[in-house]
Design a protein around this motif. Sequence first.
Motif, PDB file in Angstrom:
ATOM      1  N   LYS A  30       0.825  -1.210   0.000  1.00 31.44           N
ATOM      2  CA  LYS A  30       0.000   0.000   0.000  1.00 31.44           C
ATOM      3  C   LYS A  30       0.862   1.264   0.000  1.00 31.44           C
ATOM      4  CE  LYS A  30      -3.771  -0.187   2.300  1.00 31.44           C
ATOM      5  NZ  LYS A  30      -4.812  -0.202   3.373  1.00 31.44           N
ATOM      6  N   ALA A  31       1.873   1.311   0.847  1.00 30.92           N
ATOM      7  CA  ALA A  31       2.735   2.494   0.924  1.00 30.92           C
ATOM      8  C   ALA A  31       3.529   2.674  -0.367  1.00 30.92           C
ATOM      9  CB  ALA A  31       3.686   2.377   2.117  1.00 30.92           C
ATOM     10  N   PHE A  32       3.961   1.564  -0.951  1.00 34.36           N
ATOM     11  CA  PHE A  32       4.736   1.635  -2.188  1.00 34.36           C
ATOM     12  C   PHE A  32       3.883   2.205  -3.325  1.00 34.36           C
ATOM     13  CE2 PHE A  32       6.161   0.037  -6.237  1.00 34.36           C
ATOM     14  CZ  PHE A  32       7.532   0.227  -6.195  1.00 34.36           C
ATOM     15  N   ILE A  33       2.673   1.685  -3.482  1.00 38.43           N
ATOM     16  CA  ILE A  33       1.785   2.145  -4.557  1.00 38.43           C
ATOM     17  C   ILE A  33       1.395   3.602  -4.343  1.00 38.43           C
ATOM     18  CG2 ILE A  33      -0.498   1.859  -5.583  1.00 38.43           C
ATOM     19  CD1 ILE A  33       1.511  -0.231  -6.497  1.00 38.43           C
ATOM     20  N   SER A  34       1.160   3.985  -3.102  1.00 35.37           N
ATOM     21  CA  SER A  34       0.807   5.370  -2.798  1.00 35.37           C
ATOM     22  C   SER A  34       1.934   6.319  -3.199  1.00 35.37           C
ATOM     23  CB  SER A  34       0.505   5.516  -1.307  1.00 35.37           C
ATOM     24  OG  SER A  34       0.244   6.861  -0.975  1.00 35.37           O
ATOM     25  N   SER A  49      -5.879   7.177 -12.694  1.00 39.73           N
ATOM     26  CA  SER A  49      -7.298   6.829 -12.755  1.00 39.73           C
ATOM     27  C   SER A  49      -7.831   6.466 -11.375  1.00 39.73           C
ATOM     28  CB  SER A  49      -7.501   5.647 -13.712  1.00 39.73           C
ATOM     29  OG  SER A  49      -8.841   5.204 -13.675  1.00 39.73           O
ATOM     30  N   SER A  50      -9.081   6.828 -11.143  1.00 42.40           N
ATOM     31  CA  SER A  50      -9.742   6.470  -9.882  1.00 42.40           C
ATOM     32  C   SER A  50     -10.571   5.201 -10.045  1.00 42.40           C
ATOM     33  CB  SER A  50     -10.644   7.618  -9.414  1.00 42.40           C
ATOM     34  OG  SER A  50     -11.617   7.921 -10.402  1.00 42.40           O
ATOM     35  N   TYR A  51     -10.536   4.622 -11.246  1.00 40.64           N
ATOM     36  CA  TYR A  51     -11.325   3.407 -11.504  1.00 40.64           C
ATOM     37  C   TYR A  51     -10.652   2.192 -10.874  1.00 40.64           C
ATOM     38  CZ  TYR A  51     -12.939  -0.740 -13.959  1.00 40.64           C
ATOM     39  OH  TYR A  51     -13.406  -1.994 -14.255  1.00 40.64           O
ATOM     40  N   TYR A  52     -11.477   1.336 -10.300  1.00 38.67           N
ATOM     41  CA  TYR A  52     -10.969   0.085  -9.750  1.00 38.67           C
ATOM     42  C   TYR A  52     -11.897  -1.049 -10.137  1.00 38.67           C
ATOM     43  CZ  TYR A  52      -7.804   2.949  -7.037  1.00 38.67           C
ATOM     44  OH  TYR A  52      -6.832   3.837  -6.682  1.00 38.67           O
ATOM     45  N   SER A  53     -11.313  -2.189 -10.392  1.00 33.64           N
ATOM     46  CA  SER A  53     -12.081  -3.364 -10.778  1.00 33.64           C
ATOM     47  C   SER A  53     -12.604  -4.077  -9.539  1.00 33.64           C
ATOM     48  CB  SER A  53     -11.194  -4.310 -11.596  1.00 33.64           C
ATOM     49  OG  SER A  53     -11.834  -5.556 -11.778  1.00 33.64           O
ATOM     50  N   SER A  54     -13.711  -4.770  -9.719  1.00 36.20           N
ATOM     51  CA  SER A  54     -14.273  -5.554  -8.611  1.00 36.20           C
ATOM     52  C   SER A  54     -13.339  -6.694  -8.223  1.00 36.20           C
ATOM     53  CB  SER A  54     -15.644  -6.113  -9.007  1.00 36.20           C
ATOM     54  OG  SER A  54     -15.534  -6.912 -10.176  1.00 36.20           O
ATOM     55  N   ARG A  55     -12.398  -7.004  -9.112  1.00 39.31           N
ATOM     56  CA  ARG A  55     -11.438  -8.071  -8.821  1.00 39.31           C
ATOM     57  C   ARG A  55     -10.284  -7.590  -7.949  1.00 39.31           C
ATOM     58  NH1 ARG A  55     -10.400  -9.969 -14.900  1.00 39.31           N
ATOM     59  NH2 ARG A  55     -10.471  -7.697 -15.105  1.00 39.31           N
ATOM     60  N   ASP A  56     -10.188  -6.268  -7.765  1.00 37.74           N
ATOM     61  CA  ASP A  56      -9.128  -5.732  -6.912  1.00 37.74           C
ATOM     62  C   ASP A  56      -9.491  -5.961  -5.443  1.00 37.74           C
ATOM     63  OD1 ASP A  56      -7.828  -4.824  -9.173  1.00 37.74           O
ATOM     64  OD2 ASP A  56      -8.782  -2.848  -9.090  1.00 37.74           O
ATOM     65  N   LYS A  57      -8.705  -6.762  -4.771  1.00 34.64           N
ATOM     66  CA  LYS A  57      -8.982  -7.038  -3.358  1.00 34.64           C
ATOM     67  C   LYS A  57      -8.785  -5.792  -2.505  1.00 34.64           C
ATOM     68  CE  LYS A  57      -7.742 -11.939  -3.694  1.00 34.64           C
ATOM     69  NZ  LYS A  57      -6.841 -13.012  -3.188  1.00 34.64           N
ATOM     70  N   ASP A  58      -7.766  -5.015  -2.850  1.00 36.68           N
ATOM     71  CA  ASP A  58      -7.496  -3.779  -2.115  1.00 36.68           C
ATOM     72  C   ASP A  58      -7.123  -2.702  -3.130  1.00 36.68           C
ATOM     73  OD1 ASP A  58      -6.736  -1.706  -0.530  1.00 36.68           O
ATOM     74  OD2 ASP A  58      -5.352  -2.860   0.722  1.00 36.68           O
ATOM     75  N   PRO A  59      -8.039  -1.779  -3.439  1.00 33.21           N
ATOM     76  CA  PRO A  59      -7.776  -0.738  -4.440  1.00 33.21           C
ATOM     77  C   PRO A  59      -6.528   0.091  -4.153  1.00 33.21           C
ATOM     78  CG  PRO A  59     -10.091  -0.773  -3.848  1.00 33.21           C
ATOM     79  CD  PRO A  59      -9.393  -1.676  -2.884  1.00 33.21           C
ATOM     80  N   ASP A  60      -6.155   0.193  -2.889  1.00 30.37           N
ATOM     81  CA  ASP A  60      -4.996   1.004  -2.528  1.00 30.37           C
ATOM     82  C   ASP A  60      -3.671   0.340  -2.901  1.00 30.37           C
ATOM     83  OD1 ASP A  60      -6.551   3.033  -1.505  1.00 30.37           O
ATOM     84  OD2 ASP A  60      -6.591   2.184   0.516  1.00 30.37           O
ATOM     85  N   THR A  61      -3.739  -0.904  -3.371  1.00 29.17           N
ATOM     86  CA  THR A  61      -2.511  -1.594  -3.788  1.00 29.17           C
ATOM     87  C   THR A  61      -2.434  -1.707  -5.315  1.00 29.17           C
ATOM     88  OG1 THR A  61      -3.553  -3.779  -3.629  1.00 29.17           O
ATOM     89  CG2 THR A  61      -2.443  -2.935  -1.648  1.00 29.17           C
ATOM     90  N   VAL A  62      -3.280  -0.930  -5.993  1.00 31.05           N
ATOM     91  CA  VAL A  62      -3.314  -0.945  -7.458  1.00 31.05           C
ATOM     92  C   VAL A  62      -3.176   0.478  -7.981  1.00 31.05           C
ATOM     93  CG1 VAL A  62      -4.659  -1.534  -9.507  1.00 31.05           C
ATOM     94  CG2 VAL A  62      -4.804  -2.976  -7.470  1.00 31.05           C
ATOM     95  N   ASP A  80      -2.891   5.809 -23.674  1.00 29.32           N
ATOM     96  CA  ASP A  80      -2.676   4.386 -23.424  1.00 29.32           C
ATOM     97  C   ASP A  80      -2.745   4.169 -21.917  1.00 29.32           C
ATOM     98  OD1 ASP A  80      -2.107   3.167 -26.056  1.00 29.32           O
ATOM     99  OD2 ASP A  80      -0.480   4.625 -26.093  1.00 29.32           O
ATOM    100  N   SER A  81      -3.478   3.147 -21.512  1.00 30.66           N
ATOM    101  CA  SER A  81      -3.712   2.909 -20.088  1.00 30.66           C
ATOM    102  C   SER A  81      -2.942   1.692 -19.587  1.00 30.66           C
ATOM    103  CB  SER A  81      -5.210   2.709 -19.827  1.00 30.66           C
ATOM    104  OG  SER A  81      -5.934   3.861 -20.227  1.00 30.66           O
ATOM    105  N   PHE A  82      -2.522   1.789 -18.326  1.00 27.14           N
ATOM    106  CA  PHE A  82      -1.712   0.731 -17.721  1.00 27.14           C
ATOM    107  C   PHE A  82      -2.153   0.485 -16.284  1.00 27.14           C
ATOM    108  CE2 PHE A  82       0.678   3.133 -20.811  1.00 27.14           C
ATOM    109  CZ  PHE A  82       1.184   2.151 -21.643  1.00 27.14           C
ATOM    110  N   THR A  83      -1.833  -0.706 -15.803  1.00 26.89           N
ATOM    111  CA  THR A  83      -2.088  -1.065 -14.408  1.00 26.89           C
ATOM    112  C   THR A  83      -0.788  -1.563 -13.791  1.00 26.89           C
ATOM    113  OG1 THR A  83      -4.370  -1.720 -14.880  1.00 26.89           O
ATOM    114  CG2 THR A  83      -3.389  -2.559 -12.850  1.00 26.89           C
ATOM    115  N   ILE A  84      -0.479  -1.053 -12.610  1.00 25.31           N
ATOM    116  CA  ILE A  84       0.695  -1.518 -11.869  1.00 25.31           C
ATOM    117  C   ILE A  84       0.211  -2.128 -10.558  1.00 25.31           C
ATOM    118  CG2 ILE A  84       2.818  -0.841 -10.688  1.00 25.31           C
ATOM    119  CD1 ILE A  84       3.193   1.350 -12.719  1.00 25.31           C
ATOM    120  N   LYS A  85       0.642  -3.333 -10.297  1.00 26.59           N
ATOM    121  CA  LYS A  85       0.251  -4.025  -9.071  1.00 26.59           C
ATOM    122  C   LYS A  85       1.269  -5.126  -8.781  1.00 26.59           C
ATOM    123  CE  LYS A  85      -3.444  -6.575  -9.490  1.00 26.59           C
ATOM    124  NZ  LYS A  85      -4.813  -7.022  -9.851  1.00 26.59           N
ATOM    125  N   PHE A  86       1.142  -5.723  -7.623  1.00 24.58           N
ATOM    126  CA  PHE A  86       2.035  -6.821  -7.255  1.00 24.58           C
ATOM    127  C   PHE A  86       1.379  -8.160  -7.576  1.00 24.58           C
ATOM    128  CE2 PHE A  86       3.750  -3.396  -4.674  1.00 24.58           C
ATOM    129  CZ  PHE A  86       5.119  -3.590  -4.800  1.00 24.58           C
TER     130      PHE A  86
END
Length: 228
Positions: A30-34, A49-62, A80-86
């Motif tokens: 969470k701190a890293f993504i923030s 983007s403020s959009y989050y998928s229902s599949r995201d368990k914790d939006p703050d980590t995406v 072009d859109s991208f997603t960064i997550k662990f």
Amino acid sequence: MSLNSRTMAKILREHFIGETPVIKNVPEHKAFISSLKSDLEKIKGVDISSYYSSRDKDPDTVCRFSVQEEDDRFRYYRSDSFTIKFSQENELLIKHYSDNTIVYQVEQIYAFIDKLKVAYGEKKALRLKKEKINSLKQQAIIAKVKEIAKEDRFDFYTREYERKLKLGIRLEGGIIEVDIPYKEFQEMLKDLRSFIHNVRELQKSGFTFKLKADSGHRGYGWITHDSL
């Protein structure tokens, strides 16, 4: 989307290379993504983007973001859109639709954005060059059609498209439209006069064609043969 999927996949594949991925334990996600979001927000042309998928368990980590391409042809930006997550293995990933790649250094993300902007610039330069070439071809086509129209006495109009010029010719009974691809315009212009002559001769012989209705001069930007 600004760049096509094949180009984007190639850039991702060639840019994100290394030996040791960025790995963080779950409590650090969470701190890293923030922190990453804060840094990305400072970059011109990047939109978080403020959009989050229902599949995201914790939006703050995406982190979802887009890189915008200025396009002076429109009032809006392409992007072009991208997603960064662990990943489940705690490796940092960057995703573009179905393409995933591992991030080996955080700095690679910022360099990747710079690389996209360079690609956008190259794409724009190529487009402007193509438009200039097509404009010259359009002028050559219209000049030749005017010459033929004056001699063979027919009215016409043109419509310009990305890959072709549409030529509308007024014949007895209506309008016939001909598509002239820019890549083949010289070959087609060689046959244009004989094509029109053959259609007229066939009409005289009793052949009928499905022609576009002729509503007069209004709305088409007609060039009349007696004005040439």
